[in-house]
Design an enzyme around this catalytic site. Structure first.
Site, PDB file in Angstrom:
ATOM      1  N   HIS A   1       0.842  -1.207   0.000  1.00  0.00           N
ATOM      2  CA  HIS A   1       0.000   0.000   0.000  1.00  0.00           C
ATOM      3  C   HIS A   1       0.869   1.246   0.000  1.00  0.00           C
ATOM      4  O   HIS A   1       2.061   1.187   0.295  1.00  0.00           O
ATOM      5  CB  HIS A   1      -0.924   0.028   1.226  1.00  0.00           C
ATOM      6  CG  HIS A   1      -2.130  -0.853   1.090  1.00  0.00           C
ATOM      7  ND1 HIS A   1      -2.095  -2.200   1.358  1.00  0.00           N
ATOM      8  CD2 HIS A   1      -3.397  -0.574   0.699  1.00  0.00           C
ATOM      9  CE1 HIS A   1      -3.287  -2.723   1.137  1.00  0.00           C
ATOM     10  NE2 HIS A   1      -4.100  -1.761   0.735  1.00  0.00           N
TER      11      HIS A   1
ATOM     12  N   LYS B   1      -1.097   4.859   4.428  1.00  0.00           N
ATOM     13  CA  LYS B   1      -2.098   3.965   5.020  1.00  0.00           C
ATOM     14  C   LYS B   1      -1.789   3.793   6.501  1.00  0.00           C
ATOM     15  O   LYS B   1      -0.656   3.488   6.874  1.00  0.00           O
ATOM     16  CB  LYS B   1      -2.102   2.607   4.314  1.00  0.00           C
ATOM     17  CG  LYS B   1      -3.182   1.676   4.863  1.00  0.00           C
ATOM     18  CD  LYS B   1      -3.393   0.457   3.983  1.00  0.00           C
ATOM     19  CE  LYS B   1      -4.376  -0.525   4.586  1.00  0.00           C
ATOM     20  NZ  LYS B   1      -5.715   0.027   4.840  1.00  0.00           N
TER      21      LYS B   1
HETATM   22  P1  NAP Z   1      -7.784   9.752   3.742  1.00  0.00           P
HETATM   23  O1  NAP Z   1      -7.488  10.362   2.409  1.00  0.00           O
HETATM   24  O2  NAP Z   1      -6.828   9.970   4.890  1.00  0.00           O
HETATM   25  O3  NAP Z   1      -9.245  10.214   4.153  1.00  0.00           O
HETATM   26  C1  NAP Z   1      -9.801  10.064   5.435  1.00  0.00           C
HETATM   27  C2  NAP Z   1     -10.612  11.335   5.709  1.00  0.00           C
HETATM   28  O4  NAP Z   1     -11.452  11.112   6.873  1.00  0.00           O
HETATM   29  C3  NAP Z   1      -9.742  12.556   6.005  1.00  0.00           C
HETATM   30  O5  NAP Z   1     -10.192  13.672   5.258  1.00  0.00           O
HETATM   31  C4  NAP Z   1      -9.963  12.746   7.515  1.00  0.00           C
HETATM   32  O6  NAP Z   1      -9.812  14.095   7.908  1.00  0.00           O
HETATM   33  C5  NAP Z   1     -11.398  12.302   7.653  1.00  0.00           C
HETATM   34  N1  NAP Z   1     -11.813  12.016   9.037  1.00  0.00           N
HETATM   35  C6  NAP Z   1     -11.049  11.621  10.097  1.00  0.00           C
HETATM   36  N2  NAP Z   1     -11.822  11.452  11.186  1.00  0.00           N
HETATM   37  C7  NAP Z   1     -13.100  11.731  10.811  1.00  0.00           C
HETATM   38  C8  NAP Z   1     -14.354  11.729  11.482  1.00  0.00           C
HETATM   39  N3  NAP Z   1     -14.465  11.378  12.779  1.00  0.00           N
HETATM   40  N4  NAP Z   1     -15.473  12.049  10.787  1.00  0.00           N
HETATM   41  C9  NAP Z   1     -15.390  12.388   9.484  1.00  0.00           C
HETATM   42  N5  NAP Z   1     -14.218  12.429   8.796  1.00  0.00           N
HETATM   43  C10 NAP Z   1     -13.094  12.087   9.451  1.00  0.00           C
HETATM   44  O7  NAP Z   1      -7.916   8.139   3.595  1.00  0.00           O
HETATM   45  P2  NAP Z   1      -8.510   7.309   2.366  1.00  0.00           P
HETATM   46  O8  NAP Z   1      -7.398   6.834   1.505  1.00  0.00           O
HETATM   47  O9  NAP Z   1      -9.645   8.049   1.765  1.00  0.00           O
HETATM   48  O10 NAP Z   1      -9.052   6.026   3.141  1.00  0.00           O
HETATM   49  C11 NAP Z   1     -10.087   6.123   4.108  1.00  0.00           C
HETATM   50  C12 NAP Z   1     -10.331   4.759   4.721  1.00  0.00           C
HETATM   51  O11 NAP Z   1     -10.857   3.879   3.724  1.00  0.00           O
HETATM   52  C13 NAP Z   1      -9.056   4.073   5.276  1.00  0.00           C
HETATM   53  O12 NAP Z   1      -9.387   3.350   6.452  1.00  0.00           O
HETATM   54  C14 NAP Z   1      -8.697   3.083   4.176  1.00  0.00           C
HETATM   55  O13 NAP Z   1      -7.989   1.964   4.659  1.00  0.00           O
HETATM   56  C15 NAP Z   1     -10.086   2.689   3.699  1.00  0.00           C
HETATM   57  N6  NAP Z   1     -10.162   2.125   2.364  1.00  0.00           N
HETATM   58  C16 NAP Z   1     -11.025   1.106   2.190  1.00  0.00           C
HETATM   59  C17 NAP Z   1     -11.210   0.551   0.945  1.00  0.00           C
HETATM   60  C18 NAP Z   1     -12.169  -0.591   0.784  1.00  0.00           C
HETATM   61  O14 NAP Z   1     -12.336  -1.077  -0.345  1.00  0.00           O
HETATM   62  N7  NAP Z   1     -12.809  -1.043   1.850  1.00  0.00           N
HETATM   63  C19 NAP Z   1     -10.502   1.055  -0.146  1.00  0.00           C
HETATM   64  C20 NAP Z   1      -9.623   2.130   0.052  1.00  0.00           C
HETATM   65  C21 NAP Z   1      -9.484   2.666   1.316  1.00  0.00           C
HETATM   66  P3  NAP Z   1      -8.369  14.572   8.510  1.00  0.00           P
HETATM   67  O15 NAP Z   1      -7.391  14.437   7.392  1.00  0.00           O
HETATM   68  O16 NAP Z   1      -8.639  15.974   8.950  1.00  0.00           O
HETATM   69  O17 NAP Z   1      -8.060  13.646   9.666  1.00  0.00           O
END
Ligand code: NAP
Length: 264
Positions: free
Chosen positions: A155, A159
């Site tokens: 990844h 992550k």
């Molecule tokens: P990211 O770019 O870091 O986005 C996460 C966002 O959530 C950030 O903008 C963060 O804000 C915000 N956040 C944090 N705490 C929050 C809260 N309590 N309420 C609302 N928003 C909040 O990460 P990403 O790449 O999009 O990934 C997000 C998640 O999805 C991760 O856990 C990743 O492992 C998962 N994921 C899952 C899949 C799947 O297929 N299941 C695929 C890809 C990713 P701040 O930056 O201000 O903290």
């Protein structure tokens, strides 16, 4: 029929913005609220690159759900935030579709209780990409016929959790399917720290390097042969058909359902 009303949590993140784009592009779903700490007050459509949607990002999830009348919550936040969000949404009878990884066995147990109490379905997928789901199914099948197996996931460096939810679920499915068949090499001279996390007799390794989105290899070894099953996620659009499917189906589910294969 009226659109299903969707709130996106983590809306300003990489996945959240893709979800906003995907939901807006399809029939039958509408983004009615967007929650994130990062960009409160800004129009989520503008942030997602699709032009104004008239939905401003909010920082208070409970207030956003109540104000918007959301029926479904798409949560793509962070391992440290997801349980708090679900403790807010489920008692309000908003059905979560959860992509955020890092939910523990205890967390899952709590979610089953909350879902039952509120009579509200919850859908969780460690991976929304169809190819990754098939990789898990093929790995489960192969685990019945080989003697050794290891999982390596790759990844991007940002992550937060490791190993990935997909890698852990793959290894658990393989362990259960193998019914004790898989074994491990003798390790007397090997440094334990170099051998990854043990899931039964399967070792799981996590690699973090810039440039990766999400990839995984499952390696099997038997007498005179190896088998490698590999899946590569090229970009985050790959997750969206699965996310849209789950957002459409979650309200008809019962209890907590884990895994895209259960709704395909
Ligand atoms: P990211 O770019 O870091 O986005 C996460 C966002 O959530 C950030 O903008 C963060 O804000 C915000 N956040 C944090 N705490 C929050 C809260 N309590 N309420 C609302 N928003 C909040 O990460 P990403 O790449 O999009 O990934 C997000 C998640 O999805 C991760 O856990 C990743 O492992 C998962 N994921 C899952 C899949 C799947 O297929 N299941 C695929 C890809 C990713 P701040 O930056 O201000 O903290």
């Amino acid at each position: 029929m009226a659109d299903i009303r969707v709130c996106v949590a983590g809306a300003c993140g990489k996945m959240g913005k893709e979800v906003v784009k995907a939901v807006t592009a399809v029939e039958g779903l509408a983004v009615v609220a967007a929650v994130d700490m990062a960009c409160a007050g800004e129009d989520i459509g503008v942030l997602a690159g699709i032009g104004p949607l008239g939905v401003a990002v909010e920082s208070d999830l409970a207030a956003a759900l109540t104000r918007s009348g959301a029926q479904v919550l798409a949560d793509f936040t962070m391992p440290s935030a997801v349980m708090g969000n679900l403790r807010t949404a489920i008692p309000l009878r908003v059905a979560p579709v959860v992509g955020t990884t890092g939910i523990t066995a205890d967390g899952l147990h709590e979610l089953r209780r909350l879902a039952t109490e509120a009579e509200t379905p919850v859908f969780i997928a460690p991976n929304f990409a169809i190819g990754a789901v098939l990789m898990m199914q093929f790995a489960q099948q192969a685990a019945r016929y080989f003697d050794y197996a290891e999982v390596i996931e790759f990844h991007h460096e940002k992550k937060l959790d490791a190993p990935s939810g997909t890698a852990l679920r793959t290894a658990e499915l393989m362990r259960d399917a193998a019914e004790g068949r898989l074994t491990q090499p003798a390790q007397a001279e090997m440094g334990e720290a170099s051998r990854g996390l043990a899931v039964g007799n399967i070792r799981v390794h996590a690699v973090r390097v810039p440039g990766m989105v999400a990839s995984q290899e499952v390696l099997f070894g038997g007498l005179g042969q190896t088998l490698t099953i590999r899946h590569d996620t090229i970009n985050r659009e790959s997750f969206m058909p699965g996310v849209v499917l789950a957002l459409r189906k979650v309200l008809a589910l019962h209890g907590v359902v884990v895994g895209l294969e259960n709704i395909m």
